[in-house]
Write a protein that holds these residues in place. Structure first.
Motif, PDB file in Angstrom:
ATOM      1  N   MET A   1       0.840  -1.168   0.000  1.00 46.09           N
ATOM      2  CA  MET A   1       0.000   0.000   0.000  1.00 46.09           C
ATOM      3  C   MET A   1       0.892   1.240   0.000  1.00 46.09           C
ATOM      4  SD  MET A   1      -2.977   1.354   2.582  1.00 46.09           S
ATOM      5  CE  MET A   1      -3.371  -0.193   3.254  1.00 46.09           C
ATOM      6  N   SER A   2       0.718   2.096  -0.994  1.00 44.84           N
ATOM      7  CA  SER A   2       1.555   3.289  -1.061  1.00 44.84           C
ATOM      8  C   SER A   2       0.892   4.450  -0.332  1.00 44.84           C
ATOM      9  CB  SER A   2       1.808   3.666  -2.513  1.00 44.84           C
ATOM     10  OG  SER A   2       0.606   4.076  -3.114  1.00 44.84           O
ATOM     11  N   SER A   3       1.713   5.312   0.198  1.00 49.32           N
ATOM     12  CA  SER A   3       1.201   6.500   0.854  1.00 49.32           C
ATOM     13  C   SER A   3       1.993   7.699   0.363  1.00 49.32           C
ATOM     14  CB  SER A   3       1.307   6.353   2.366  1.00 49.32           C
ATOM     15  OG  SER A   3       2.654   6.216   2.730  1.00 49.32           O
ATOM     16  N   ASN A   4       1.430   8.866   0.564  1.00 52.81           N
ATOM     17  CA  ASN A   4       2.116  10.071   0.120  1.00 52.81           C
ATOM     18  C   ASN A   4       1.970  11.156   1.178  1.00 52.81           C
ATOM     19  OD1 ASN A   4      -0.613  10.191  -0.397  1.00 52.81           O
ATOM     20  ND2 ASN A   4      -0.405  11.528  -2.139  1.00 52.81           N
ATOM     21  N   LYS A   5       2.856  12.125   1.091  1.00 55.83           N
ATOM     22  CA  LYS A   5       2.851  13.207   2.065  1.00 55.83           C
ATOM     23  C   LYS A   5       2.108  14.415   1.508  1.00 55.83           C
ATOM     24  CE  LYS A   5       7.136  12.182   4.484  1.00 55.83           C
ATOM     25  NZ  LYS A   5       8.450  12.705   4.877  1.00 55.83           N
ATOM     26  N   VAL A   6       1.425  15.102   2.413  1.00 54.29           N
ATOM     27  CA  VAL A   6       0.776  16.364   2.080  1.00 54.29           C
ATOM     28  C   VAL A   6       1.113  17.378   3.160  1.00 54.29           C
ATOM     29  CG1 VAL A   6      -1.148  15.384   0.763  1.00 54.29           C
ATOM     30  CG2 VAL A   6      -1.383  15.709   3.214  1.00 54.29           C
ATOM     31  N   ILE A   7       1.004  18.626   2.793  1.00 55.89           N
ATOM     32  CA  ILE A   7       1.230  19.717   3.749  1.00 55.89           C
ATOM     33  C   ILE A   7      -0.117  20.310   4.095  1.00 55.89           C
ATOM     34  CG2 ILE A   7       2.069  22.080   3.921  1.00 55.89           C
ATOM     35  CD1 ILE A   7       4.643  21.120   3.539  1.00 55.89           C
ATOM     36  N   TYR A   8      -0.355  20.516   5.394  1.00 56.36           N
ATOM     37  CA  TYR A   8      -1.529  21.230   5.865  1.00 56.36           C
ATOM     38  C   TYR A   8      -1.072  22.623   6.284  1.00 56.36           C
ATOM     39  CZ  TYR A   8      -4.269  16.887   6.172  1.00 56.36           C
ATOM     40  OH  TYR A   8      -4.943  15.727   5.896  1.00 56.36           O
ATOM     41  N   ALA A   9      -1.424  23.625   5.484  1.00 58.43           N
ATOM     42  CA  ALA A   9      -1.130  25.017   5.827  1.00 58.43           C
ATOM     43  C   ALA A   9      -2.412  25.602   6.409  1.00 58.43           C
ATOM     44  CB  ALA A   9      -0.693  25.782   4.590  1.00 58.43           C
ATOM     45  N   ILE A  10      -2.343  26.044   7.670  1.00 55.61           N
ATOM     46  CA  ILE A  10      -3.524  26.534   8.366  1.00 55.61           C
ATOM     47  C   ILE A  10      -3.443  28.057   8.487  1.00 55.61           C
ATOM     48  CG2 ILE A  10      -4.830  26.422  10.522  1.00 55.61           C
ATOM     49  CD1 ILE A  10      -3.747  23.550  10.833  1.00 55.61           C
ATOM     50  N   TYR A  11      -4.551  28.705   8.123  1.00 54.48           N
ATOM     51  CA  TYR A  11      -4.653  30.168   8.149  1.00 54.48           C
ATOM     52  C   TYR A  11      -5.795  30.577   9.069  1.00 54.48           C
ATOM     53  CZ  TYR A  11      -1.753  29.695   4.020  1.00 54.48           C
ATOM     54  OH  TYR A  11      -0.735  29.353   3.165  1.00 54.48           O
ATOM     55  N   ASN A  12      -5.721  31.817   9.587  1.00 52.43           N
ATOM     56  CA  ASN A  12      -6.805  32.290  10.448  1.00 52.43           C
ATOM     57  C   ASN A  12      -7.547  33.476   9.852  1.00 52.43           C
ATOM     58  OD1 ASN A  12      -4.891  34.242  10.775  1.00 52.43           O
ATOM     59  ND2 ASN A  12      -4.615  33.944  12.981  1.00 52.43           N
ATOM     60  N   ASP A  13      -7.324  33.754   8.562  1.00 53.47           N
ATOM     61  CA  ASP A  13      -8.017  34.849   7.887  1.00 53.47           C
ATOM     62  C   ASP A  13      -8.280  34.455   6.439  1.00 53.47           C
ATOM     63  OD1 ASP A  13      -7.833  37.508   6.166  1.00 53.47           O
ATOM     64  OD2 ASP A  13      -8.487  38.062   8.194  1.00 53.47           O
ATOM     65  N   ASP A  14      -9.485  34.708   5.971  1.00 53.83           N
ATOM     66  CA  ASP A  14      -9.834  34.290   4.608  1.00 53.83           C
ATOM     67  C   ASP A  14      -9.109  35.101   3.539  1.00 53.83           C
ATOM     68  OD1 ASP A  14     -11.453  36.419   5.479  1.00 53.83           O
ATOM     69  OD2 ASP A  14     -13.049  35.933   4.056  1.00 53.83           O
ATOM     70  N   ASP A  15      -8.802  36.363   3.802  1.00 53.13           N
ATOM     71  CA  ASP A  15      -8.051  37.158   2.819  1.00 53.13           C
ATOM     72  C   ASP A  15      -6.616  36.653   2.682  1.00 53.13           C
ATOM     73  OD1 ASP A  15     -10.221  38.830   2.247  1.00 53.13           O
ATOM     74  OD2 ASP A  15      -9.755  40.147   3.944  1.00 53.13           O
ATOM     75  N   VAL A  16      -6.015  36.281   3.798  1.00 48.79           N
ATOM     76  CA  VAL A  16      -4.665  35.715   3.769  1.00 48.79           C
ATOM     77  C   VAL A  16      -4.689  34.380   3.018  1.00 48.79           C
ATOM     78  CG1 VAL A  16      -2.737  34.883   5.181  1.00 48.79           C
ATOM     79  CG2 VAL A  16      -4.032  36.888   5.919  1.00 48.79           C
ATOM     80  N   LEU A  17      -5.733  33.589   3.260  1.00 51.45           N
ATOM     81  CA  LEU A  17      -5.892  32.310   2.543  1.00 51.45           C
ATOM     82  C   LEU A  17      -5.980  32.544   1.038  1.00 51.45           C
ATOM     83  CD1 LEU A  17      -6.608  29.178   2.524  1.00 51.45           C
ATOM     84  CD2 LEU A  17      -8.972  29.966   2.453  1.00 51.45           C
ATOM     85  N   MET A  18      -6.794  33.511   0.616  1.00 53.67           N
ATOM     86  CA  MET A  18      -6.946  33.780  -0.822  1.00 53.67           C
ATOM     87  C   MET A  18      -5.608  34.165  -1.450  1.00 53.67           C
ATOM     88  SD  MET A  18      -9.878  33.328  -2.234  1.00 53.67           S
ATOM     89  CE  MET A  18      -9.971  34.456  -3.597  1.00 53.67           C
ATOM     90  N   ASP A  19      -4.858  35.024  -0.772  1.00 51.96           N
ATOM     91  CA  ASP A  19      -3.538  35.401  -1.279  1.00 51.96           C
ATOM     92  C   ASP A  19      -2.613  34.186  -1.356  1.00 51.96           C
ATOM     93  OD1 ASP A  19      -4.277  38.040  -1.566  1.00 51.96           O
ATOM     94  OD2 ASP A  19      -3.484  38.656   0.395  1.00 51.96           O
ATOM     95  N   ALA A  20      -2.674  33.327  -0.334  1.00 54.87           N
ATOM     96  CA  ALA A  20      -1.824  32.135  -0.309  1.00 54.87           C
ATOM     97  C   ALA A  20      -2.198  31.171  -1.432  1.00 54.87           C
ATOM     98  CB  ALA A  20      -1.946  31.440   1.044  1.00 54.87           C
TER      99      ALA A  20
END
Length: 175
Positions: A1-20
């Motif tokens: 069974m193969s697995s892969n890595k992902v990054i969870y980037a957590i933001y606390n503002d929706d405008d910052v999220l949109m820019d990211a």
């Protein structure tokens, strides 16, 4: 069974999220998913998602309802049990159609609404008793999470997301 890595980037503002999201797409990193506590206007366009075709389904479902109502009223009121109601004999469907318009409208709305709910749940894969796929419980309250695929560039991505304004960056082994 193969697995892969992902990054969870957590933001606390929706405008910052949109820019990211815009910066992430500009840097050609693959965004797997974005989890938000409320709909963020323009996020689908920023992620590069294709427009939805659900409106086409709604139109087709409405047409099915209209056709069903027409067939039903013709069979009930004209072919099967014709009645002289208020001096209006039932010789043909066309002669009596104005009195059937409310029923035709209601069946159009009924079919479109109910079949759209079923289509939405099937398209979203929301089955009864399905386990939640939310990776972080804070995304149901006040945080935003962007899930990005890692391709042997883990350290670079961690630095990248910290520079985009992420309050937390985690590397997760996804199965």
């Amino acid at each position: 069974m193969s697995s892969n890595k992902v990054i969870y980037a957590i933001y606390n503002d929706d405008d910052v999220l949109m820019d990211a999201v815009k910066k992430t797409r500009a840097a050609h990193h693959h965004i797997e998913e974005v989890f938000t506590p409320f709909p963020v206007h323009g996020l689908d366009k920023a992620m590069g998602l294709a427009p939805t075709r659900l409106a086409i389904c709604a139109f087709i479902y409405g047409l099915c309802g209209l056709l069903f109502a027409t067939w039903m009223m013709n069979n009930i009121m004209i072919a099967d049990w014709p009645q002289d109601i208020g001096g209006k004999p039932s010789f043909s469907y066309i002669e009596n159609m104005p009195s059937f318009v409310p029923i035709m409208f209601e069946m159009t709305v009924f079919f479109a609404a109910h079949l759209m709910v079923i289509t939405f749940y099937m398209r979203s894969r929301l089955w009864p008793f399905k386990q939640a796929e939310n990776p972080d419980v804070r995304t149901t309250d006040d945080h935003f999470l962007m899930e990005v695929a890692v391709n042997n560039n883990e350290e670079e991505l961690i630095t990248f997301f910290q520079n985009t304004g992420a309050v937390e960056v985690k590397v997760i082994e996804k199965h």
